[in-house]
Write a protein that holds these residues in place. Sequence first.
Motif, short mmCIF file in Angstrom:
data_model
loop_
_atom_site.label_atom_id
_atom_site.label_comp_id
_atom_site.label_asym_id
_atom_site.label_seq_id
_atom_site.Cartn_x
_atom_site.Cartn_y
_atom_site.Cartn_z
N GLY A 1 46.23 39.59 39.45
CA GLY A 1 46.70 40.51 38.43
C GLY A 1 48.02 41.16 38.78
O GLY A 1 48.33 41.39 39.95
N ALA B 1 49.47 35.79 29.81
CA ALA B 1 48.71 35.40 31.00
C ALA B 1 48.25 33.95 30.88
O ALA B 1 48.24 33.20 31.86
CB ALA B 1 47.51 36.32 31.18
N ILE C 1 42.85 45.83 36.68
CA ILE C 1 41.87 45.17 35.81
C ILE C 1 41.33 43.92 36.48
O ILE C 1 40.12 43.67 36.48
CB ILE C 1 42.51 44.82 34.45
CG1 ILE C 1 42.74 46.10 33.63
CG2 ILE C 1 41.63 43.84 33.68
CD1 ILE C 1 43.42 45.87 32.31
N ALA C 2 42.21 43.12 37.06
CA ALA C 2 41.77 41.89 37.73
C ALA C 2 40.80 42.20 38.86
O ALA C 2 39.75 41.56 39.00
CB ALA C 2 42.98 41.12 38.27
N THR D 1 41.70 34.65 31.64
CA THR D 1 42.92 35.42 31.42
C THR D 1 42.68 36.53 30.40
O THR D 1 41.70 36.50 29.66
CB THR D 1 44.04 34.52 30.90
OG1 THR D 1 43.64 33.95 29.63
CG2 THR D 1 44.34 33.38 31.87
N ASP D 2 43.62 37.50 30.36
CA ASP D 2 43.46 38.56 29.38
C ASP D 2 44.32 38.34 28.13
O ASP D 2 43.79 38.02 27.06
CB ASP D 2 43.70 39.95 29.98
CG ASP D 2 45.05 40.12 30.66
OD1 ASP D 2 45.89 39.20 30.61
OD2 ASP D 2 45.28 41.21 31.24
N LEU E 1 37.90 38.06 28.69
CA LEU E 1 38.05 38.17 30.14
C LEU E 1 36.79 38.69 30.84
O LEU E 1 36.26 38.03 31.74
CB LEU E 1 39.24 39.09 30.48
CG LEU E 1 39.51 39.28 31.97
CD1 LEU E 1 39.86 37.96 32.63
CD2 LEU E 1 40.63 40.30 32.18
N THR F 1 52.53 39.37 34.80
CA THR F 1 51.82 38.27 35.46
C THR F 1 52.76 37.57 36.43
O THR F 1 53.99 37.66 36.30
CB THR F 1 51.29 37.25 34.45
OG1 THR F 1 52.36 36.78 33.63
CG2 THR F 1 50.23 37.89 33.56
N ILE G 1 40.88 35.30 38.23
CA ILE G 1 41.01 36.28 37.16
C ILE G 1 42.47 36.66 37.03
O ILE G 1 43.05 37.29 37.92
CB ILE G 1 40.16 37.53 37.46
CG1 ILE G 1 38.72 37.15 37.78
CG2 ILE G 1 40.24 38.50 36.28
CD1 ILE G 1 38.01 36.38 36.70
N SER H 1 45.17 38.78 35.04
CA SER H 1 45.37 39.90 34.13
C SER H 1 46.77 40.48 34.32
O SER H 1 47.39 40.31 35.37
CB SER H 1 44.33 41.00 34.40
OG SER H 1 44.63 42.18 33.67
N HIS H 2 47.26 41.17 33.30
CA HIS H 2 48.55 41.85 33.42
C HIS H 2 48.46 43.05 34.36
O HIS H 2 49.49 43.54 34.82
CB HIS H 2 49.03 42.31 32.04
CG HIS H 2 49.59 41.21 31.20
ND1 HIS H 2 48.82 40.18 30.70
CD2 HIS H 2 50.86 40.98 30.77
CE1 HIS H 2 49.58 39.36 30.00
NE2 HIS H 2 50.82 39.82 30.03
N SER H 3 47.25 43.49 34.62
CA SER H 3 47.04 44.64 35.49
C SER H 3 46.28 44.22 36.74
O SER H 3 45.22 43.61 36.65
CB SER H 3 46.25 45.72 34.75
OG SER H 3 45.76 46.70 35.65
#
Length: 242
Positions: A35, A73, A14-15, A68-69, A99, A46, A7, A9-11
């Motif tokens: 993430g 990403a 979140i990941a 990915t989000d 995602l 990322t 997973i 993610s930029h966060s």
Amino acid sequence: MTVGLVIVSHSSKIAEGVVELAGQMAPNVLIVPAGGTADSPPRIGTSLEKVQKGLVEADQGDGVVVLTDLGSAVMTAEMTLEFLAQDARSRIRLPRAALVEGAVAAAVRAQSGGTVDEVAAEAEAAVVSIDPESLEPFVSHGAAAPGIPVPADKPRGTPVRGAWTIRNKMGLHARPAAVIARALTDLDAEVTINGVDGKSVMLLMSLALGAGSELQAEATGPQARAAIDYIGREVEDGFGEL
């Protein structure tokens, strides 16, 4: 062994949250978060290094599907694949999928033993909507993921039907939806539940069937009766929550 998931993610939160959610549906699937940046604590962004480590960790021999989000990403994931040897790269799929919905659908398919291509296709086909009318094209016309041909109609035979009142307090929420979808995937039957594909965890969740709602199922195929009997037992047992 099963197909692993990564997973991206930029966060980092979140990941990790997506991993936690999807993991509830698929306890035997290795789902790795990748993430945020590589800083400590991670910032929004990322990391090529994190994705690389995630791919190594998730690849247990049956392949890896990367979710990915946002656009960058995807770019990070694509760059990571460029550094891999051809053999390793051939076991990885990067589907175009939402995602959260894609991760949950992919995890459920991986849990039931799907190949890396089947898991990726399930992620791409995941559809969720709070508006039941917008589901109609997907339910009635059998939409497939981009690039996945829609199979020709099979002889339906005599349908087997059942209807039950949902008894558990939380209704057909994420966990029982995943359990039912996994079990039905293993049966040689075409099953609909309240008009949606009974083998799609995301479509089952979109029904939002709460306590007191009627669950209607219809099945055709060699194991149609087994499918209906299974659904009936689960509903009457409150999906194990009574």
